[in-house]
Design a protein around this motif. Structure first.
Motif, short mmCIF file in Angstrom:
data_model
loop_
_atom_site.label_atom_id
_atom_site.label_comp_id
_atom_site.label_asym_id
_atom_site.label_seq_id
_atom_site.Cartn_x
_atom_site.Cartn_y
_atom_site.Cartn_z
N LYS A 281 0.88 -1.18 0.00
CA LYS A 281 0.00 0.00 0.00
C LYS A 281 0.91 1.22 0.00
O LYS A 281 0.95 2.00 0.93
CB LYS A 281 -0.91 -0.02 1.24
CG LYS A 281 -2.09 0.94 1.15
CD LYS A 281 -3.10 0.52 0.10
CE LYS A 281 -4.26 1.50 0.05
NZ LYS A 281 -5.18 1.20 -1.08
N SER A 315 -0.39 3.70 -4.29
CA SER A 315 -1.85 3.83 -4.22
C SER A 315 -2.31 4.86 -3.20
O SER A 315 -3.48 5.23 -3.18
CB SER A 315 -2.47 2.47 -3.88
OG SER A 315 -1.89 1.92 -2.72
N ARG A 316 -1.39 5.34 -2.34
CA ARG A 316 -1.71 6.43 -1.41
C ARG A 316 -0.87 7.65 -1.80
O ARG A 316 0.37 7.57 -1.81
CB ARG A 316 -1.41 6.04 0.03
CG ARG A 316 -2.33 4.98 0.61
CD ARG A 316 -1.96 4.70 2.06
NE ARG A 316 -0.62 4.15 2.17
CZ ARG A 316 0.19 4.35 3.21
NH1 ARG A 316 -0.20 5.13 4.21
NH2 ARG A 316 1.39 3.80 3.25
N ARG A 406 -6.38 1.77 3.69
CA ARG A 406 -5.74 0.70 4.47
C ARG A 406 -5.55 -0.59 3.67
O ARG A 406 -4.55 -1.29 3.84
CB ARG A 406 -6.58 0.40 5.71
CG ARG A 406 -6.62 1.52 6.73
CD ARG A 406 -7.39 1.13 7.99
NE ARG A 406 -8.84 1.02 7.74
CZ ARG A 406 -9.52 -0.12 7.71
NH1 ARG A 406 -8.90 -1.27 7.90
NH2 ARG A 406 -10.82 -0.13 7.50
N GLU A 407 -6.52 -0.93 2.83
CA GLU A 407 -6.51 -2.21 2.14
C GLU A 407 -5.96 -2.08 0.72
O GLU A 407 -6.18 -1.06 0.05
CB GLU A 407 -7.92 -2.81 2.10
CG GLU A 407 -8.49 -3.09 3.47
CD GLU A 407 -9.87 -3.73 3.40
OE1 GLU A 407 -10.16 -4.43 2.40
OE2 GLU A 407 -10.67 -3.51 4.32
N GLU A 408 -5.28 -3.10 0.28
CA GLU A 408 -4.74 -3.12 -1.08
C GLU A 408 -5.89 -3.33 -2.07
O GLU A 408 -6.56 -4.36 -2.05
CB GLU A 408 -3.69 -4.22 -1.24
CG GLU A 408 -3.01 -4.19 -2.60
CD GLU A 408 -1.95 -5.26 -2.73
OE1 GLU A 408 -0.87 -4.96 -3.27
OE2 GLU A 408 -2.19 -6.40 -2.29
N SER A 415 -5.90 7.03 -3.59
CA SER A 415 -6.44 7.68 -2.40
C SER A 415 -5.52 8.84 -2.03
O SER A 415 -4.31 8.65 -1.87
CB SER A 415 -6.53 6.69 -1.24
OG SER A 415 -7.42 5.63 -1.56
N THR A 432 0.64 1.62 8.12
CA THR A 432 0.16 0.54 7.26
C THR A 432 0.82 -0.76 7.72
O THR A 432 1.96 -0.74 8.21
CB THR A 432 0.52 0.80 5.78
OG1 THR A 432 0.17 -0.35 4.99
CG2 THR A 432 2.00 1.08 5.60
N TYR A 434 1.75 -2.93 5.70
CA TYR A 434 2.64 -3.32 4.60
C TYR A 434 3.98 -2.60 4.71
O TYR A 434 4.14 -1.69 5.52
CB TYR A 434 1.99 -3.01 3.26
CG TYR A 434 0.73 -3.78 3.00
CD1 TYR A 434 0.77 -5.13 2.67
CD2 TYR A 434 -0.52 -3.17 3.11
CE1 TYR A 434 -0.39 -5.85 2.44
CE2 TYR A 434 -1.70 -3.88 2.88
CZ TYR A 434 -1.62 -5.22 2.55
OH TYR A 434 -2.78 -5.93 2.32
N SER A 480 4.40 -7.30 3.73
CA SER A 480 4.83 -7.33 2.33
C SER A 480 5.82 -8.44 2.07
O SER A 480 6.33 -8.56 0.95
CB SER A 480 5.44 -5.98 1.93
OG SER A 480 4.44 -4.99 1.85
#
Length: 497
Positions: A281, A315-316, A406-408, A415, A432, A434, A480
């Motif tokens: 993430k 993704s963040r 929070r989630e993949e 986000s 996170t 991850y 991860s």
């Protein structure tokens, strides 16, 4: 009566000046799928030959962009897995005994054949996976060949790799790879295993088996001894049978964190060596002194490359509050220029989602984001009616408590969160379970070094994102996974040290 001599104006409606900021209009530029031959059915590649499944079971592999059936593929039973492991065990003695310089010759041959047949492989990967041909052609295939070239160079230098004067191979490596980078993950696994003298049983993902089966033919073309590389196809039960097999000495897995935890429990208490490369993430951190246009390109590459189906995707997006509006405006303008559609079109930027199941997962999480109060935005784009598609999406007003933070998601969904100070950025980036990747955007080298040292991520990119090289190790920690692939570090997992 006097005649009217007025002549009509040659341009009664002058053409408007072109808008310099509008996207170019591209004509379709499809790559021909005729350059690759896809057989109607494929068996397992065991001991140098293709063979049908022992119980005759098969499954279909589907083109995500059109939902057409590409081929039927054998479903591996426990008997098939056992046959592949026994073939690898039989070949191990002779392969490990070869001088490193001789093993290197095979790896060099494989690398050269991959280069020679890269156009075929790129088309095949795009058809079976759904990613744009521009990515398979310009990113995946060059890296695949580069990994085989790189580890071919290590094969006769293992005593100087830092793992002892006489490092020995482990034996049979059982390798399970995902569907997002089928051929690249194959290269990351097989190249170091062969260079260090191990033999291999590899299981590709159920939805993307074709490029691995194509690679089996490359092994034959390169004259690789029988049994050194074996490829079995099937669903999760086939992968579980491979992991559990007593004849496997080393397990390498890339995929979801949930499956990785199951594998770790299976291997615990055995003599098997294990490496896991799992979910992520990743945080892409943009400071107020970052070059905005360059950062926007990095943001787009970080999350929309391969439809966001990347374990290390950014993704963040963490943007410093003072430039948040400017960065978001530039990002939205850039997203309106992305072309979504036929993956075989060389102009396509965003292709198809790999499967109906993955599309459902992405849809469910984005709906949860809206339900929890995040603001959703996508550029206007017409999605094809057939296949599995999802428009590039940005969520703002996101908090750290939101599921989408929070989630993949493993899709083209970004986000956006803000921060005021470097300490706050680090705290949010590290919030996170991850620990795979991160990116930092700033013109200050001192800030890059200071922040990078505090980030709990296996790889940190500075003023770029998603840059890979076979000489550089890759991997994560926490949820991860553990272990490294690539570089000198990637040899350790396949040596008895």
């Amino acid at each position: 009566m006097a005649s009217d001599t007025t002549q009509p104006h040659p341009h009664p409606h002058p053409a408007p000046e072109p808008d310099p900021f509008s996207p170019f209009a591209y004509a379709p530029a499809p790559e021909s799928r005729a350059i690759v031959d896809i057989a109607p059915s494929y068996g397992h590649f065991i001991d140098g030959e293709f063979r049908e499944a022992s119980d005759g079971r098969v499954f279909k592999t589907i083109a995500p962009a059109s939902e057409e059936v590409l081929s039927e593929v054998a479903q591996a039973s426990t008997e098939d897995v056992d046959a592949a492991v026994r073939a690898a065990r039989k070949a191990f003695t002779g392969w490990a005994a070869l001088p490193g310089s001789e093993r290197a010759k095979y790896l060099f041959r494989i690398a050269r054949i991959i280069q020679e047949r890269s156009r075929e492989l790129a088309v095949l990967e795009t058809l079976d996976n759904g990613k744009p041909i521009r990515e398979t052609r310009d990113a995946d295939l060059p890296l695949v060949a580069a990994h085989f070239f790189y580890y071919a160079g290590w094969a006769d230098k293992l005593p100087y790799a830092g793992y002892g004067a006489d490092p020995r191979p482990l034996g049979v490596a059982g390798q399970v790879i995902p569907w997002n980078f089928p051929l690249m993950m194959l290269a990351w696994k097989i190249a170091p295993a062969l260079a260090t003298g191990n033999t291999v049983v590899l299981k590709p993902a159920e939805t993307t088996p074709l490029s691995a089966l194509f690679f089996a033919d490359i092994c034959r073309q390169a004259g690789l001894p029988k049994g050194v590389v074996n490829i079995i196809t099937g669903d999760g039960s086939s992968g579980a049978a491979l992991v559990e097999h007593e004849g496997v000495d080393k397990v390498a897995f890339t995929g979801s964190t949930a499956v990785g935890k199951m594998i770790a429990r299976t291997v615990a208490g055995t003599r098997k060596k294990l490496t896991l490369e799992l979910g992520g993430k990743g945080a892409n951190i943009v400071f107020d002194d970052a070059p905005v246009d360059q950062a926007v390109e990095g943001i787009v590459n970080g999350i929309y490359f391969n439809q966001g189906q990347v374990c290390c995707a950014g993704s963040r997006l963490l943007v410093q509050e003072s430039v948040q509006e400017e960065v978001l405006d530039a990002l939205k303008r850039r997203l309106t220029t992305l072309r979504v559609g036929d993956p075989l079109d060389k102009n396509t930027d965003v292709g198809a989602i790999n499967s109906a199941a993955q599309l459902a997962r992405i849809t469910e999480l984005t709906e949860a984001g809206e339900a929890e109060g995040a603001e959703r935005w996508s550029p206007s784009c017409e999605l094809p009616t057939a296949g599995y598609w999802f428009a590039p999406t940005v969520f703002t007003n996101v908090t750290q408590a939101h599921r989408i933070a929070r989630e993949e998601i493993f899709g083209p969904v970004l986000s956006v969160l803000s921060f005021r100070t470097p300490d706050e950025a680090v705290a949010k980036a590290n919030n996170t379970p991850y620990g795979l990747s991160a990116g930092i955007w700033t013109e200050k080298g001192s800030r890059i070094l200071q922040v990078a040292q505090q980030l709990r991520a296996g790889v940190v990119w500075s003023n770029t994102f998603n840059k890979f090289d076979p000489t550089s190790p890759f991997g994560g920690y926490q949820e991860s996974g553990f272990g490294r692939e690539g570089g000198r570090h990637g040899l350790e997992a396949y040596l008895d040290v």
